[in-house]
Design an enzyme around this catalytic site. Sequence first.
Site, short mmCIF file in Angstrom:
data_model
loop_
_atom_site.label_atom_id
_atom_site.label_comp_id
_atom_site.label_asym_id
_atom_site.label_seq_id
_atom_site.Cartn_x
_atom_site.Cartn_y
_atom_site.Cartn_z
N ALA A 1 0.86 -1.18 0.00
CA ALA A 1 0.00 0.00 0.00
C ALA A 1 0.89 1.23 0.00
O ALA A 1 2.01 1.19 0.52
CB ALA A 1 -0.91 0.02 1.22
N LEU B 1 0.79 3.82 1.73
CA LEU B 1 1.11 4.40 3.03
C LEU B 1 2.08 3.56 3.84
O LEU B 1 2.53 3.96 4.92
CB LEU B 1 -0.15 4.68 3.84
CG LEU B 1 -1.03 3.51 4.27
CD1 LEU B 1 -0.56 2.90 5.57
CD2 LEU B 1 -2.45 4.00 4.41
N TYR B 2 2.44 2.37 3.34
CA TYR B 2 3.40 1.52 4.08
C TYR B 2 4.78 2.14 4.05
O TYR B 2 5.15 2.76 3.07
CB TYR B 2 3.48 0.14 3.45
CG TYR B 2 2.27 -0.73 3.64
CD1 TYR B 2 1.18 -0.36 4.41
CD2 TYR B 2 2.19 -1.96 3.01
CE1 TYR B 2 0.06 -1.18 4.54
CE2 TYR B 2 1.09 -2.79 3.14
CZ TYR B 2 0.03 -2.40 3.91
OH TYR B 2 -1.06 -3.22 4.04
N PRO B 3 5.57 1.98 5.11
CA PRO B 3 5.36 1.11 6.26
C PRO B 3 4.43 1.72 7.29
O PRO B 3 4.24 2.93 7.35
CB PRO B 3 6.76 0.93 6.83
CG PRO B 3 7.48 2.19 6.48
CD PRO B 3 6.90 2.61 5.15
N ALA C 1 5.55 5.21 1.33
CA ALA C 1 5.97 4.60 0.06
C ALA C 1 7.34 3.93 0.14
O ALA C 1 7.80 3.37 -0.85
CB ALA C 1 5.94 5.59 -1.10
#
Length: 109
Positions: free
Chosen positions: A50, A52-54, A63
């Site tokens: 995704a 927004l990860y981590p 990112a």
Amino acid sequence: MIYTKLPHTELEVSKICLGTMTWGRQNTEIEGHEQMDYAFEQGINFFDTAELYPIPPHPDRFADTEKIIGTWFKKTGNRDKIILASKIAGKAEFTKFIRTTGFRRESLI
């Protein structure tokens, strides 16, 4: 490994999907690469990520997980062998730094 076809496609994905939400925070790039190497060797061809990860999301690292996956793809040449599922961040106070352009189709592309 057991595989299944994604509905309405010819894509066959492993029943086990590799989650990636810790790479770039709890796990280093090297550890992420090791985990992808191991998963791939076991027949896993389905990775989940995704933008927004981590987790937890933070402006200084959002990112980063996707970047780690990208460096693994570049190093191994396995991009065409992996089904990569990605998600966008929804509207929330803690994700407002990710997308300032809204959620229109053009913005997401």
